[in-house]
Each structure stands twice: as structure tokens, then as C-alpha cells.
Write a protein that holds these residues in place. Structure first.
Motif, PDB file in Angstrom:
ATOM      1  N   TYR A 122       0.856  -1.186   0.000  1.00  0.00           N
ATOM      2  CA  TYR A 122       0.000   0.000   0.000  1.00  0.00           C
ATOM      3  C   TYR A 122       0.889   1.232   0.000  1.00  0.00           C
ATOM      4  O   TYR A 122       1.834   1.330   0.787  1.00  0.00           O
ATOM      5  CB  TYR A 122      -0.869   0.009   1.254  1.00  0.00           C
ATOM      6  N   CYS A 146       0.757   5.431   0.141  1.00  0.00           N
ATOM      7  CA  CYS A 146      -0.080   6.612   0.345  1.00  0.00           C
ATOM      8  C   CYS A 146       0.006   7.481  -0.904  1.00  0.00           C
ATOM      9  O   CYS A 146       1.093   7.908  -1.292  1.00  0.00           O
ATOM     10  CB  CYS A 146       0.402   7.411   1.555  1.00  0.00           C
ATOM     11  N   CYS A 178      -6.793   5.768   4.864  1.00  0.00           N
ATOM     12  CA  CYS A 178      -5.816   4.774   4.404  1.00  0.00           C
ATOM     13  C   CYS A 178      -6.048   3.425   5.082  1.00  0.00           C
ATOM     14  O   CYS A 178      -5.864   2.379   4.460  1.00  0.00           O
ATOM     15  CB  CYS A 178      -4.393   5.277   4.631  1.00  0.00           C
ATOM     16  N   GLU A 226      -2.511   5.303  11.555  1.00  0.00           N
ATOM     17  CA  GLU A 226      -3.047   4.162  10.792  1.00  0.00           C
ATOM     18  C   GLU A 226      -2.840   2.861  11.566  1.00  0.00           C
ATOM     19  O   GLU A 226      -3.737   2.012  11.629  1.00  0.00           O
ATOM     20  CB  GLU A 226      -2.310   4.033   9.457  1.00  0.00           C
ATOM     21  N   HIS A 242       0.636  10.347  10.386  1.00  0.00           N
ATOM     22  CA  HIS A 242      -0.254   9.569   9.533  1.00  0.00           C
ATOM     23  C   HIS A 242      -0.111   8.054   9.735  1.00  0.00           C
ATOM     24  O   HIS A 242      -1.085   7.358  10.027  1.00  0.00           O
ATOM     25  CB  HIS A 242      -0.007   9.969   8.076  1.00  0.00           C
TER      26      HIS A 242
HETATM   27 ZN    ZN Z   1      -1.951   7.284   3.735  1.00  0.00          ZN
END
Ligand code: ZN
Ligand code: AMP
Length: 470
Positions: free
Chosen positions: A27, A29, A213, A242, A238
Motif C-alpha cells: 500500500y 499513500c 488509508c 493508521e 499519519h
Molecule cells: Zn496514507
């Protein structure tokens, strides 16, 4: 051959072992689509492209998700300034982003989910966090994550939680390490949000950036996946947030490998929109640089080192790429027949091994480039000494094509074919004929004519010629 990555979680090199054998789920961002991305942003995306291509080079089946942040503090603020709906406003920059990815030869991800298409998934996670006691609704009706309830909070950014004040809340998406606080999962609507709002069990509002996210990665990659990447500035808050939301909601590990890319800097400072010291990719193209040259610059330093942006570096990239084009042309034009030499095959095999080993060593791109340069030097020497034949040249070209599946820079075939206009080739042909008949005055006149058309012609040792743009 194995791959090792420097895992930000734990700050050490670790051998890459995927959750499912042979598969790499990652993944990244993606962009906040409120403006054209600048080349600092693209350093992060080019690094992720190198990572993706390297995983494929090592035989992994890659599933990559790159989200589009199309609702957050900045997209709302700027769409309102422009008096546009959030959707119409972000659509402009989504489209521009995909065009820019193409310019930089960034391979498409498998999924590009947009945050505004996943509000229900976000609401479901927030509900679960409320049910499990990790979140609460404050007086302003917004929902916050309580970091005191999650003992692992701070494990990625290495925050000492002992000295943190508890119960302090922060509603903005971005904040610094020294303002560690309960962060917003759901922001109750207020007049600054204008038309932007969704219904939820807690009243109208919109998601916080971090939950976006978590929701999109979980949906496409599962509760635990292999690799999560971003620029180093994404690490806190961030990525820390998460981890907290995802691990609290699912009671299992969120991500095994965290990879963060250092910044592109300019005059000693991080290139950023807020500092105003940036160039968009489009501006660079207007200045006359192409995507390949900019990709070279962004790729040329190890991802964990700061990269200083200069225009000289762009010129250097242009020069290096021209050298490679000439080199491939030379190999393609070689006429000498003969049997492939076992010694040369061994040189190529060693180069191939070293190239792969460099990439497997936490994407050591400088080392990978060094392999390319040294092989190029060695082959040029052999060409100078007439010690290489057609079969060797073909094997060498094939190896550079193979390297280029990761680098996407060299264009082994475009370099020699189809790039020189027919008119130019015809003139060059005429000039060679004039030289062959010792009509040097005519040959020189044609050379000047070519120059006026922007082309230079060079004689090759084997009697052929090469045309190069001036
Ligand atoms: Zn992100
Ligand atoms: P943003 O659109 O601001 O969310 O940023 C998109 C990506 O670019 C994030 O992964 C950031 O960490 C990254 N980024 C922003 N500025 C830079 C920079 N100067 N150098 C490298 N990466 C950056």
C-alpha cells in the motif's frame, strides 16, 4: 536470491518474507489531489515504482494499492476558494496525476481507490473502535481515537508515551510530534466544510485523513499485509495513527514492513508546497526536460538518503542517457560475426548477479547503476579492441533490456531505431556516398545542411554513420 529491506518499524534490515508465498501486497499513500504534484512528491512515487519493479524482478506477484486522498482539510479548503464542488475540483488533479505518472514511466498500481468512494468502510471501522472502547465522541460531536487505550501507540515513530499528556485532542489532519494527541476519526460538520458532508450514526461530517488509508488498505489487501510505503513525513502522525486504528480494530498486526523515502531537498530545504520552493513535473517539462531525464534524477540516489535537486543534475542525466543511446547504437551496428565468447558470457552473468544483488540489498540503486556503468565501460573497451562479435553484442543488449524492466530509463531499442527522421537518414546516406567518392566539398555541404536541421552526423569505425540530435 533474497531481498532485504530497512524496516522503519524496528529500524533494521530484515529479509523480506511475504504473508503469502510468492506474493507481495503493498500500500502506498497516494496524492492529496488539491494541486499538481511536485517533483518532491514524485520522488516518493518513483521510489515506490522501483520497489514494485524490483519485487517483480525477484519473481513476486505484486498487488499494489495507491489511494487518492480526495477529501481532507486541504482539498476542502482549496475547492471552496475556487468556488467549485469538491468532486469537480479534485477531478482536475486526479487526471493530471495519472498523466504525470505516465510521463515518469511509473507502472500503474492494481488499484487506485478514492477516499470519497469508501466512506461506508470508514464508518464501519469507526463503529468498531467505538464498540471496543478505543474511540469516543467529544463535545464537538467529532469522534476521536484515544491513544491512551492503545499501549503500542508510538511504536513506529518511537514516541515516549510516558511523558505525554492524556486526553488532549487534535482535529487537524497534520500535526507535529510534539503535539501528540487523540486524533480525529470522524469530524463533525462545521461551516468551514461548506457542502462537504456525509451522514453517519454520529451526525453529518467527514472522515479524518488517517482513517482513509486504514479503510482502503484493509479493503483491498486484507487486515495484515506485507509493505506500506510513503515519504518520511508520513511516518508521523499519519502512519502511526493508521497502525493504532487498524490494529485496535482488528486485533492483529497491520503491516509487516514499513518503508519510508527521504525527501527531495532544494537549497538545503525540503521541497514542499507550503514552503513554495517547488517545481511541478509540468514546469520541468516546460523547461525542456523530459520524463526520462527527471526519472533518472529522482531514481539516482538511495531512497533513504536526502536527494539534493539541481538543474545540473538534470543536465547530467541527459548526458548519461545520450551516452547510453550511443552505446546501444554502437552495439546494434556491429557487423563482426563470430561465435559468442564464453568469457564474455561470464562477464554478463556476473553483471546480472551484481545488479540483482544490489537491488536486493534494500534497493541499493547506486550500486546497481555502478554495475551498469562498469559493464558499459568494459564493453566499449572490447569494441575499441575489436574483441566482440554480433552474438556477444546481442547478449549484451538483451541484458540491458532486462535491467531496464526495473529502471525504465534506458530504452535500448528506441535508442537505435525509428528516432532519426527519414529525411535526415537520406541526407546522411548521401553524405557517406559523397565521402566514398572523395567528394569532400559535397560531403561538407551536406553536413552543414544537417546541422541547420538540428542533426549531427558521425562516422563509425566500421564505415557506417550515426545521426544525433544537436
Ligand atoms: Zn496514507
Ligand atoms: P501529499 O500529496 O502532500 O500527501 O504527498 C504525497 C507524497 O509525497 C507523500 O508520500 C509525501 O511523504 C511525499 N513527499 C512530499 N514532499 C516530499 C519531498 N520533498 N521529497 C520526497 N517526498 C515527498
Amino acid at each position: 536470491m533474497t531481498i532485504k529491506f530497512f524496516n522503519t518499524l524496528g529500524r533494521r534490515l530484515e529479509e523480506f518474507k511475504p504473508v503469502n508465498a510468492g506474493e507481495a501486497r503493498m500500500y502506498t499513500c497516494g496524492p492529496t489531489v488539491y494541486n499538481y504534484a511536485h517533483i518532491g512528491n514524485f520522488r516518493a512515487y518513483v521510489f515506490e515504482d522501483l520497489l514494485r519493479r524490483t519485487l517483480k524482478y525477484f519473481g513476486y506477484k505484486v498487488t499494489q494499492v495507491m489511494n487518492l486522498t480526495d477529501v481532507d482539510d486541504k482539498t476542502i479548503r482549496d475547492s471552496r476558494k475556487q468556488k467549485m464542488s469538491l468532486n469537480d475540483f479534485t477531478a482536475i488533479y486526479k487526471q493530471a496525476f495519472f498523466e504525470d505518472l505516465k510521463t515518469l514511466r511509473i507502472e500503474p498500481a492494481e488499484f487506485y481507490p478514492a477516499a470519497t468512494d469508501h466512506i461506508n468502510e470508514m464508518i464501519a471501522i469507526i463503529r468498531s473502535l467505538l464498540d471496543q472502547g478505543f474511540a469516543y465522541q467529544a463535545e464537538d460531536r467529532s469522534i476521536y481515537f484515544s491513544i491512551a487505550k492503545f499501549p503500542d501507540y508510538g511504536k513506529l515513530a518511537k514516541i515516549d508515551m510516558e511523558n505525554q499528556r492524556s486526553g488532549v485532542r487534535i482535529k487537524t489532519d497534520e500535526y507535529a510530534k510534539d503535539s501528540v494527541a487523540d486524533f480525529a476519526l470522524w469530524k463533525a460538520w462545521d461551516e468551514n466544510d461548506g457542502e462537504v458532508k456525509w451522514d453517519s450514526p454520529w451526525g453529518p461530517g467527514r472522515p479524518g485523513w488517517h482513517i482513509e488509508c486504514s479503510a482502503m488498505s484493509m479493503k483491498y489487501l486484507g487486515k495484515t499485509f506485507d509493505i506500506h510505503t510513503g515519504g518520511i513525513d508520513n511516518m508521523f502522525p499519519h502512519h502511526e495513527d493508521e497502525i493504532a486504528q487498524s490494529e485496535a480494530a482488528n486485533s492483529c498486526r497491520y503491516v509487516n514492513f514499513w518503508l519510508h523515502c527521504e525527501h527531495l531537498i532544494i537549497n538545503g530545504e525540503k521541497m514542499s508546497k507550503s514552503a513554495g520552493n517547488f517545481f511541478t513535473l509540468r514546469e520541468m517539462v516546460e523547461k525542456g526536460f523530459n520524463g526520462r531525464e527527471i526519472r533518472w534524477v529522482l531514481l539516482s540516489a538511495h531512497y533513504r538518503k536526502k536527494l539534493n535537486f539541481t538543474f545540473e543534475a538534470c543536465e547530467q542525466a541527459r548526458m548519461q542517457l545520450r551516452r547510453f543511446s550511443d552505446f546501444f547504437m554502437r552495439l546494434k551496428e556491429l557487423k563482426q560475426n563470430g561465435v559468442a565468447s564464453p568469457q564474455f558470457a561470464e562477464t554478463l552473468r556476473q553483471a546480472a548477479d551484481s545488479f540483482k544483488a544490489a537491488l536486493g540489498d534494500d534497493l541499493n540503486i547506486s550500486e546497481a547503476f555502478a554495475v551498469l556503468f562498469s559493464l558499459q565501460r568494459e564493453i566499449n573497451r572490447l569494441l575499441d579492441e575489436n574483441q566482440i562479435n554480433r552474438a556477444d553484442a546481442d547478449a549484451a543488449l538483451e541484458l540491458f533490456r532486462n535491467f531496464d524492466t526495473v529502471l525504465a530509463l534506458l530504452d535500448v531499442d528506441a535508442a537505435a531505431e525509428g528516432k532519426v527522421p527519414a529525411q535526415i537518414l537520406e541526407l546522411a546516406e548521401k553524405r557517406r556516398n559523397a565521402r566514398n567518392t572523395k567528394d569532400f566539398a559535397a560531403a561538407d555541404a551536406i553536413r552543414d545542411e544537417l546541422k541547420n536541421l538540428g542533426w549531427m552526423v558521425e562516422d563509425a569505425p566500421d564505415g557506417g554513420f550515426r545521426c544525433k540530435p544537436l
